[in-house]
Scaffold this motif. Sequence first.
Motif, PDB file in Angstrom:
ATOM      1  N   LEU A  83     -54.988 141.279 -18.429  1.00 50.72           N
ATOM      2  CA  LEU A  83     -55.565 140.941 -17.341  1.00 50.72           C
ATOM      3  C   LEU A  83     -56.251 139.447 -17.544  1.00 50.72           C
ATOM      4  O   LEU A  83     -57.138 139.399 -18.449  1.00 50.72           O
ATOM      5  CB  LEU A  83     -56.529 141.985 -16.680  1.00 50.72           C
ATOM      6  CG  LEU A  83     -55.972 143.209 -16.272  1.00 50.72           C
ATOM      7  CD1 LEU A  83     -57.167 144.222 -15.747  1.00 50.72           C
ATOM      8  CD2 LEU A  83     -54.589 143.346 -15.449  1.00 50.72           C
ATOM      9  N   THR A  93     -55.378 142.282  -7.010  1.00 45.83           N
ATOM     10  CA  THR A  93     -56.244 143.508  -7.289  1.00 45.83           C
ATOM     11  C   THR A  93     -57.515 143.365  -6.529  1.00 45.83           C
ATOM     12  O   THR A  93     -58.517 144.365  -6.603  1.00 45.83           O
ATOM     13  CB  THR A  93     -56.476 143.697  -9.064  1.00 45.83           C
ATOM     14  OG1 THR A  93     -57.106 142.456  -9.315  1.00 45.83           O
ATOM     15  CG2 THR A  93     -55.481 144.115  -9.447  1.00 45.83           C
ATOM     16  N   HIS A  97     -57.313 149.947  -3.872  1.00 52.18           N
ATOM     17  CA  HIS A  97     -56.048 150.227  -4.094  1.00 52.18           C
ATOM     18  C   HIS A  97     -56.159 151.249  -5.103  1.00 52.18           C
ATOM     19  O   HIS A  97     -57.117 151.468  -5.843  1.00 52.18           O
ATOM     20  CB  HIS A  97     -55.112 149.232  -4.557  1.00 52.18           C
ATOM     21  CG  HIS A  97     -55.516 148.464  -5.795  1.00 52.18           C
ATOM     22  ND1 HIS A  97     -56.481 147.644  -5.763  1.00 52.18           N
ATOM     23  CD2 HIS A  97     -55.151 148.820  -7.102  1.00 52.18           C
ATOM     24  CE1 HIS A  97     -56.628 147.296  -7.361  1.00 52.18           C
ATOM     25  NE2 HIS A  97     -55.623 147.905  -8.102  1.00 52.18           N
ATOM     26  N   ASP A  99     -53.680 152.550  -8.324  1.00 57.56           N
ATOM     27  CA  ASP A  99     -52.691 151.663  -8.912  1.00 57.56           C
ATOM     28  C   ASP A  99     -51.077 152.156  -8.849  1.00 57.56           C
ATOM     29  O   ASP A  99     -50.988 153.461  -8.889  1.00 57.56           O
ATOM     30  CB  ASP A  99     -52.751 151.772 -10.625  1.00 57.56           C
ATOM     31  CG  ASP A  99     -53.938 150.368 -10.790  1.00 57.56           C
ATOM     32  OD1 ASP A  99     -54.192 149.701  -9.999  1.00 57.56           O
ATOM     33  OD2 ASP A  99     -54.692 150.913 -11.838  1.00 57.56           O
ATOM     34  N   LEU A 112     -59.407 150.284 -19.500  1.00 55.84           N
ATOM     35  CA  LEU A 112     -59.408 148.822 -19.599  1.00 55.84           C
ATOM     36  C   LEU A 112     -60.691 148.497 -20.895  1.00 55.84           C
ATOM     37  O   LEU A 112     -61.580 149.359 -20.731  1.00 55.84           O
ATOM     38  CB  LEU A 112     -60.089 148.274 -18.479  1.00 55.84           C
ATOM     39  CG  LEU A 112     -59.448 148.230 -17.014  1.00 55.84           C
ATOM     40  CD1 LEU A 112     -60.188 147.328 -15.917  1.00 55.84           C
ATOM     41  CD2 LEU A 112     -58.140 147.468 -17.458  1.00 55.84           C
ATOM     42  N   THR A 123     -65.822 145.066 -11.119  1.00 50.56           N
ATOM     43  CA  THR A 123     -65.027 146.087 -10.575  1.00 50.56           C
ATOM     44  C   THR A 123     -65.767 147.299  -9.841  1.00 50.56           C
ATOM     45  O   THR A 123     -66.727 147.615 -10.449  1.00 50.56           O
ATOM     46  CB  THR A 123     -63.992 146.671 -11.702  1.00 50.56           C
ATOM     47  OG1 THR A 123     -63.609 145.444 -12.524  1.00 50.56           O
ATOM     48  CG2 THR A 123     -62.905 147.195 -11.046  1.00 50.56           C
ATOM     49  N   TRP A 226     -69.722 144.248 -15.946  1.00 50.18           N
ATOM     50  CA  TRP A 226     -68.797 144.263 -17.258  1.00 50.18           C
ATOM     51  C   TRP A 226     -69.741 143.422 -18.496  1.00 50.18           C
ATOM     52  O   TRP A 226     -70.188 142.419 -18.167  1.00 50.18           O
ATOM     53  CB  TRP A 226     -67.704 143.494 -17.449  1.00 50.18           C
ATOM     54  CG  TRP A 226     -66.727 144.403 -16.537  1.00 50.18           C
ATOM     55  CD1 TRP A 226     -66.278 143.916 -15.246  1.00 50.18           C
ATOM     56  CD2 TRP A 226     -65.705 145.299 -16.874  1.00 50.18           C
ATOM     57  NE1 TRP A 226     -65.264 144.791 -15.019  1.00 50.18           N
ATOM     58  CE2 TRP A 226     -64.835 145.690 -15.853  1.00 50.18           C
ATOM     59  CE3 TRP A 226     -65.695 146.153 -18.256  1.00 50.18           C
ATOM     60  CZ2 TRP A 226     -63.821 146.725 -15.788  1.00 50.18           C
ATOM     61  CZ3 TRP A 226     -64.594 147.116 -18.267  1.00 50.18           C
ATOM     62  CH2 TRP A 226     -63.886 147.335 -17.193  1.00 50.18           C
ATOM     63  N   TRP A 234     -60.598 155.138 -15.583  1.00 49.03           N
ATOM     64  CA  TRP A 234     -60.818 155.682 -14.264  1.00 49.03           C
ATOM     65  C   TRP A 234     -59.551 156.719 -13.832  1.00 49.03           C
ATOM     66  O   TRP A 234     -58.648 156.636 -14.620  1.00 49.03           O
ATOM     67  CB  TRP A 234     -60.874 154.617 -13.179  1.00 49.03           C
ATOM     68  CG  TRP A 234     -59.876 153.876 -12.893  1.00 49.03           C
ATOM     69  CD1 TRP A 234     -58.395 154.282 -11.975  1.00 49.03           C
ATOM     70  CD2 TRP A 234     -59.430 152.471 -13.319  1.00 49.03           C
ATOM     71  NE1 TRP A 234     -57.644 153.090 -11.970  1.00 49.03           N
ATOM     72  CE2 TRP A 234     -58.075 152.128 -12.709  1.00 49.03           C
ATOM     73  CE3 TRP A 234     -60.022 151.677 -14.303  1.00 49.03           C
ATOM     74  CZ2 TRP A 234     -57.604 150.906 -13.023  1.00 49.03           C
ATOM     75  CZ3 TRP A 234     -59.357 150.601 -14.400  1.00 49.03           C
ATOM     76  CH2 TRP A 234     -58.230 150.098 -13.955  1.00 49.03           C
ATOM     77  N   HIS A 241     -59.903 151.497  -6.533  1.00 51.43           N
ATOM     78  CA  HIS A 241     -60.823 150.418  -7.191  1.00 51.43           C
ATOM     79  C   HIS A 241     -60.377 149.041  -6.429  1.00 51.43           C
ATOM     80  O   HIS A 241     -59.317 148.906  -5.736  1.00 51.43           O
ATOM     81  CB  HIS A 241     -60.619 150.469  -8.611  1.00 51.43           C
ATOM     82  CG  HIS A 241     -58.954 150.159  -9.361  1.00 51.43           C
ATOM     83  ND1 HIS A 241     -58.334 151.277  -9.324  1.00 51.43           N
ATOM     84  CD2 HIS A 241     -58.597 149.261  -9.786  1.00 51.43           C
ATOM     85  CE1 HIS A 241     -57.088 150.760  -9.661  1.00 51.43           C
ATOM     86  NE2 HIS A 241     -57.259 149.496  -9.994  1.00 51.43           N
ATOM     87  N   ALA A 243     -61.103 144.866  -7.648  1.00 50.21           N
ATOM     88  CA  ALA A 243     -61.468 143.951  -8.647  1.00 50.21           C
ATOM     89  C   ALA A 243     -62.194 142.638  -7.941  1.00 50.21           C
ATOM     90  O   ALA A 243     -61.490 141.792  -7.186  1.00 50.21           O
ATOM     91  CB  ALA A 243     -60.508 143.434  -9.670  1.00 50.21           C
ATOM     92  N   ARG A 252     -61.627 135.209 -17.627  1.00 50.18           N
ATOM     93  CA  ARG A 252     -62.005 136.924 -17.884  1.00 50.18           C
ATOM     94  C   ARG A 252     -60.841 137.437 -18.235  1.00 50.18           C
ATOM     95  O   ARG A 252     -59.333 137.371 -17.816  1.00 50.18           O
ATOM     96  CB  ARG A 252     -62.020 137.171 -16.150  1.00 50.18           C
ATOM     97  CG  ARG A 252     -62.556 138.705 -15.962  1.00 50.18           C
ATOM     98  CD  ARG A 252     -62.632 138.910 -14.639  1.00 50.18           C
ATOM     99  NE  ARG A 252     -63.132 140.217 -14.154  1.00 50.18           N
ATOM    100  CZ  ARG A 252     -62.292 141.522 -14.061  1.00 50.18           C
ATOM    101  NH1 ARG A 252     -61.088 141.318 -14.038  1.00 50.18           N
ATOM    102  NH2 ARG A 252     -62.888 142.553 -13.889  1.00 50.18           N
ATOM    103  N   ARG A 256     -55.441 146.450 -20.626  1.00 48.50           N
ATOM    104  CA  ARG A 256     -55.391 147.605 -19.676  1.00 48.50           C
ATOM    105  C   ARG A 256     -54.180 148.621 -20.232  1.00 48.50           C
ATOM    106  O   ARG A 256     -53.007 148.043 -20.486  1.00 48.50           O
ATOM    107  CB  ARG A 256     -55.033 146.878 -18.430  1.00 48.50           C
ATOM    108  CG  ARG A 256     -54.899 148.013 -17.199  1.00 48.50           C
ATOM    109  CD  ARG A 256     -54.093 147.334 -16.073  1.00 48.50           C
ATOM    110  NE  ARG A 256     -54.141 147.827 -14.676  1.00 48.50           N
ATOM    111  CZ  ARG A 256     -53.037 148.582 -14.184  1.00 48.50           C
ATOM    112  NH1 ARG A 256     -52.017 148.646 -15.083  1.00 48.50           N
ATOM    113  NH2 ARG A 256     -53.214 149.234 -13.200  1.00 48.50           N
TER     114      ARG A 256
HETATM  115  O1  LIG Z   1     -59.470 143.521 -13.079  1.00 49.31           O
HETATM  116  C1  LIG Z   1     -59.997 144.438 -13.074  1.00 49.31           C
HETATM  117  O2  LIG Z   1     -61.255 144.659 -12.928  1.00 49.31           O
HETATM  118  C2  LIG Z   1     -59.326 145.771 -12.623  1.00 49.31           C
HETATM  119  C3  LIG Z   1     -57.973 145.107 -11.937  1.00 49.31           C
HETATM  120  C4  LIG Z   1     -56.873 146.341 -11.628  1.00 49.31           C
HETATM  121  O3  LIG Z   1     -57.079 146.556 -10.450  1.00 49.31           O
HETATM  122  C5  LIG Z   1     -56.123 147.038 -12.645  1.00 49.31           C
HETATM  123  O4  LIG Z   1     -56.420 146.830 -13.696  1.00 49.31           O
HETATM  124  O5  LIG Z   1     -55.569 148.010 -12.047  1.00 49.31           O
END
Ligand SMILES: O=C(O)CCC(=O)C(=O)O
Length: 265
Positions: A83, A93, A97, A99, A112, A123, A226, A234, A241, A243, A252, A256
């Motif tokens: 990411l 994101t 949502h 995933d 993550l 997040t 973070w 999660w 979640h 972001a 950043r 993942r």
């Molecule tokens: O970038 C993030 O903190 C989470 C992004 C996200 O939605 C994911 O990794 O599923």
Amino acid sequence: MAKMTVIPLSGHIGALVEDLSLSALSDSEFDAVKQAFLDHCVLVFPKQLLTIEEHLQFAARWGEFSTSPFVQYHPEHPAVLQLSNLGKANAVTENWHFDSSFLPAPPSLTILSARKIPVGGDTMWSNQYHAYDTLSEGMKALLDGVRGEFAGTRLAKRVGKDSDIPFSFHPIFRTHPDTGRKALFVGHPGDTLRCLEGMTQEESLPIIQYLYKHSTNPDRVYRHHWAEGDIVMWDNRCTMHYAVHDYGDQTRELHRVSICGDIPR
Ligand SMILES: O=C(O)CCC(=O)C(=O)O
Ligand SMILES: [Fe+2]
């Protein structure tokens, strides 16, 4: 070694796990982590600084790796999604949502690993057991057994596949396979959760809008600030979640890894 400590991070979601090294986890420690995960839905393991290999080894204890369409994985580690900051306009994101809810079997969980963290870039997660539990008995009865049409609109559009958007039907109240608890399972009204089965769009949209707003009431949200080296995992069956993209063009980077899940029931 000291026994791990589990400290709740908010009233209804998230726990901090300390005095534990994820790169040297015994079977009994793993069992304790699993129980804490089922209890708190989101776990934060600070200062782990795992290598990619250690991240993958920890993830492999939870099941088979899951990958999503429309995204490119690490060239040498096909289960690792890197990411990075694609700019606010491309941030798919930055909305609440689950995933890959458009897949027949969305991932069960995601882990993550924070590599480079800007000022900002938090997040948030929200507890969907709590969202279900706090619906009225009338709403629970009205929507019991109803399925929604979940579409991968944002991801498909980002790669120019607007004409071929994948979708799946899932119950909007799903039962967690391990805890037996019911969770609200919804998505962005129109983009992700397009319609409720057996209803017109005109009928379903106001209901979906209500549920989507209800799902993320601040009462059931934990917001993570973070630090490099953090591992956060999660449960994608009972949390949503978001972001936050408030960090402009700063770097950043997170890695993942997701694990295959069941067909929602
Ligand atoms: O970038 C993030 O903190 C989470 C992004 C996200 O939605 C994911 O990794 O599923
Ligand atoms: Fe996500």
